[in-house]
Design a protein around this motif. Sequence first.
Motif, PDB file in Angstrom:
ATOM      1  N   ALA A 180       0.811  -1.223   0.000  1.00 54.21           N
ATOM      2  CA  ALA A 180       0.000   0.000   0.000  1.00 54.21           C
ATOM      3  C   ALA A 180       0.842   1.270   0.000  1.00 54.21           C
ATOM      4  N   HIS A 181       2.055   1.227   0.569  1.00 54.61           N
ATOM      5  CA  HIS A 181       2.873   2.443   0.598  1.00 54.61           C
ATOM      6  C   HIS A 181       3.372   2.849  -0.785  1.00 54.61           C
ATOM      7  N   GLU A 182       3.175   2.005  -1.789  1.00 55.08           N
ATOM      8  CA  GLU A 182       3.557   2.335  -3.169  1.00 55.08           C
ATOM      9  C   GLU A 182       2.384   2.831  -4.010  1.00 55.08           C
ATOM     10  N   TRP A 183       1.173   2.781  -3.481  1.00 55.68           N
ATOM     11  CA  TRP A 183      -0.006   3.131  -4.270  1.00 55.68           C
ATOM     12  C   TRP A 183      -0.052   4.624  -4.559  1.00 55.68           C
ATOM     13  N   GLU A 184      -0.462   4.955  -5.765  1.00 53.95           N
ATOM     14  CA  GLU A 184      -0.628   6.339  -6.216  1.00 53.95           C
ATOM     15  C   GLU A 184      -2.045   6.823  -5.889  1.00 53.95           C
ATOM     16  N   LEU A 185      -2.205   8.126  -5.884  1.00 52.71           N
ATOM     17  CA  LEU A 185      -3.526   8.732  -5.739  1.00 52.71           C
ATOM     18  C   LEU A 185      -4.331   8.445  -7.005  1.00 52.71           C
ATOM     19  N   ASP A 186      -5.594   8.091  -6.855  1.00 51.41           N
ATOM     20  CA  ASP A 186      -6.451   7.797  -8.001  1.00 51.41           C
ATOM     21  C   ASP A 186      -6.940   9.108  -8.609  1.00 51.41           C
ATOM     22  N   PRO A 187      -6.531   9.434  -9.844  1.00 47.63           N
ATOM     23  CA  PRO A 187      -6.941  10.694 -10.453  1.00 47.63           C
ATOM     24  C   PRO A 187      -8.451  10.801 -10.673  1.00 47.63           C
ATOM     25  N   ALA A 188      -9.152   9.681 -10.688  1.00 49.61           N
ATOM     26  CA  ALA A 188     -10.608   9.712 -10.868  1.00 49.61           C
ATOM     27  C   ALA A 188     -11.306  10.391  -9.691  1.00 49.61           C
ATOM     28  N   TYR A 189     -10.621  10.488  -8.543  1.00 56.80           N
ATOM     29  CA  TYR A 189     -11.216  11.085  -7.349  1.00 56.80           C
ATOM     30  C   TYR A 189     -10.534  12.392  -6.952  1.00 56.80           C
ATOM     31  N   ALA A 190      -9.842  13.017  -7.889  1.00 57.52           N
ATOM     32  CA  ALA A 190      -9.128  14.268  -7.593  1.00 57.52           C
ATOM     33  C   ALA A 190     -10.075  15.367  -7.108  1.00 57.52           C
ATOM     34  N   ASP A 191     -11.280  15.424  -7.650  1.00 58.29           N
ATOM     35  CA  ASP A 191     -12.229  16.460  -7.204  1.00 58.29           C
ATOM     36  C   ASP A 191     -12.629  16.271  -5.743  1.00 58.29           C
ATOM     37  N   ASP A 192     -12.663  15.016  -5.268  1.00 54.22           N
ATOM     38  CA  ASP A 192     -12.954  14.767  -3.850  1.00 54.22           C
ATOM     39  C   ASP A 192     -11.877  15.402  -2.969  1.00 54.22           C
ATOM     40  N   VAL A 193     -10.645  15.381  -3.444  1.00 55.82           N
ATOM     41  CA  VAL A 193      -9.540  15.993  -2.698  1.00 55.82           C
ATOM     42  C   VAL A 193      -9.650  17.512  -2.778  1.00 55.82           C
ATOM     43  N   ARG A 194      -9.818  18.040  -3.962  1.00 56.56           N
ATOM     44  CA  ARG A 194      -9.832  19.501  -4.151  1.00 56.56           C
ATOM     45  C   ARG A 194     -10.895  20.197  -3.307  1.00 56.56           C
ATOM     46  N   VAL A 195     -12.009  19.538  -3.049  1.00 57.73           N
ATOM     47  CA  VAL A 195     -13.081  20.158  -2.268  1.00 57.73           C
ATOM     48  C   VAL A 195     -12.619  20.472  -0.839  1.00 57.73           C
ATOM     49  N   LEU A 196     -11.586  19.796  -0.368  1.00 58.60           N
ATOM     50  CA  LEU A 196     -11.069  20.060   0.976  1.00 58.60           C
ATOM     51  C   LEU A 196     -10.327  21.391   1.077  1.00 58.60           C
ATOM     52  N   ARG A 197      -9.933  21.978  -0.040  1.00 60.67           N
ATOM     53  CA  ARG A 197      -9.188  23.252  -0.017  1.00 60.67           C
ATOM     54  C   ARG A 197      -9.899  24.308   0.814  1.00 60.67           C
ATOM     55  N   ARG A 198     -11.209  24.353   0.710  1.00 57.41           N
ATOM     56  CA  ARG A 198     -11.959  25.393   1.417  1.00 57.41           C
ATOM     57  C   ARG A 198     -11.980  25.177   2.933  1.00 57.41           C
ATOM     58  N   ARG A 199     -11.579  23.995   3.394  1.00 58.70           N
ATOM     59  CA  ARG A 199     -11.530  23.702   4.830  1.00 58.70           C
ATOM     60  C   ARG A 199     -10.126  23.864   5.413  1.00 58.70           C
ATOM     61  N   LEU A 200      -9.194  24.317   4.580  1.00 55.43           N
ATOM     62  CA  LEU A 200      -7.805  24.455   5.000  1.00 55.43           C
ATOM     63  C   LEU A 200      -7.381  25.916   4.974  1.00 55.43           C
ATOM     64  N   PRO A 201      -6.391  26.282   5.785  1.00 55.86           N
ATOM     65  CA  PRO A 201      -5.970  27.687   5.857  1.00 55.86           C
ATOM     66  C   PRO A 201      -5.265  28.138   4.580  1.00 55.86           C
ATOM     67  N   ALA A 202      -5.421  29.422   4.277  1.00 51.07           N
ATOM     68  CA  ALA A 202      -4.751  29.991   3.107  1.00 51.07           C
ATOM     69  C   ALA A 202      -3.245  30.086   3.332  1.00 51.07           C
ATOM     70  N   HIS A 203      -2.851  30.298   4.571  1.00 48.98           N
ATOM     71  CA  HIS A 203      -1.427  30.422   4.902  1.00 48.98           C
ATOM     72  C   HIS A 203      -1.088  29.430   5.987  1.00 48.98           C
ATOM     73  N   ALA A 204      -0.212  28.497   5.672  1.00 46.46           N
ATOM     74  CA  ALA A 204       0.195  27.471   6.628  1.00 46.46           C
ATOM     75  C   ALA A 204       1.516  26.875   6.162  1.00 46.46           C
ATOM     76  N   ASP A 205       2.145  26.143   7.051  1.00 46.97           N
ATOM     77  CA  ASP A 205       3.311  25.348   6.689  1.00 46.97           C
ATOM     78  C   ASP A 205       2.818  23.938   6.408  1.00 46.97           C
TER      79      ASP A 205
END
Length: 181
Positions: free
Chosen positions: A21-46
């Motif tokens: 499992a540590h070699e598995w790539e992110l599934d591009p078919a679900y990229a929009d599921d990831v992008r929707v989290l942007r609005r729940r994260l800070p604009a400025h962070a480390d």
Amino acid sequence: MPRVLYLVRHGRPVVDPSRPAHEWELDPAYADDVRVLRRRLPAHADWFSSPEPKAIGTARLLTDGPVEVVADLREHERLTADWIDDFETVVRRAFDHPDHPAYDGWAALADTRRRVVSAVAGILDQHRRRDVVLVGHGTAWTLLRSALLGEPPDLDWWARLAMPDVVHYPVPHDPGDMLEP
């Protein structure tokens, strides 16, 4: 204002039962599921990420800024490519007996906890000016959450984590307090 620690669980991977499992790539078919989290994260962070491809891929979809890859943020080591039909039962066994490997080729969960909590304590201690976003894995974040809250690991919380997901906690005043004596 208190700093916040954001824990992001990676998005859905492309599951390849012939590879660990540590070699598995992110599934591009679900990229929009990831992008929707942007609005729940800070604009400025480390930003910091596990070195696993699915975590790095998730981080790249969530920020345009730099992301530091930290080897010790990797998931509980499961170096076998064996497909486990009842994976949740084996993970629960790992939590029930953290000093012993729950499956052939798996690390003891106590080792993962020490590694991840130590890495995060160091990150929080060195990055004191802004919020911190960590991109990684469900088991590792369950262990970290336990250290942050000073409670036993909550496997129901682990089971509820989605792929992807984000949770947040106040940064402890002294991150070293998370470390086991």
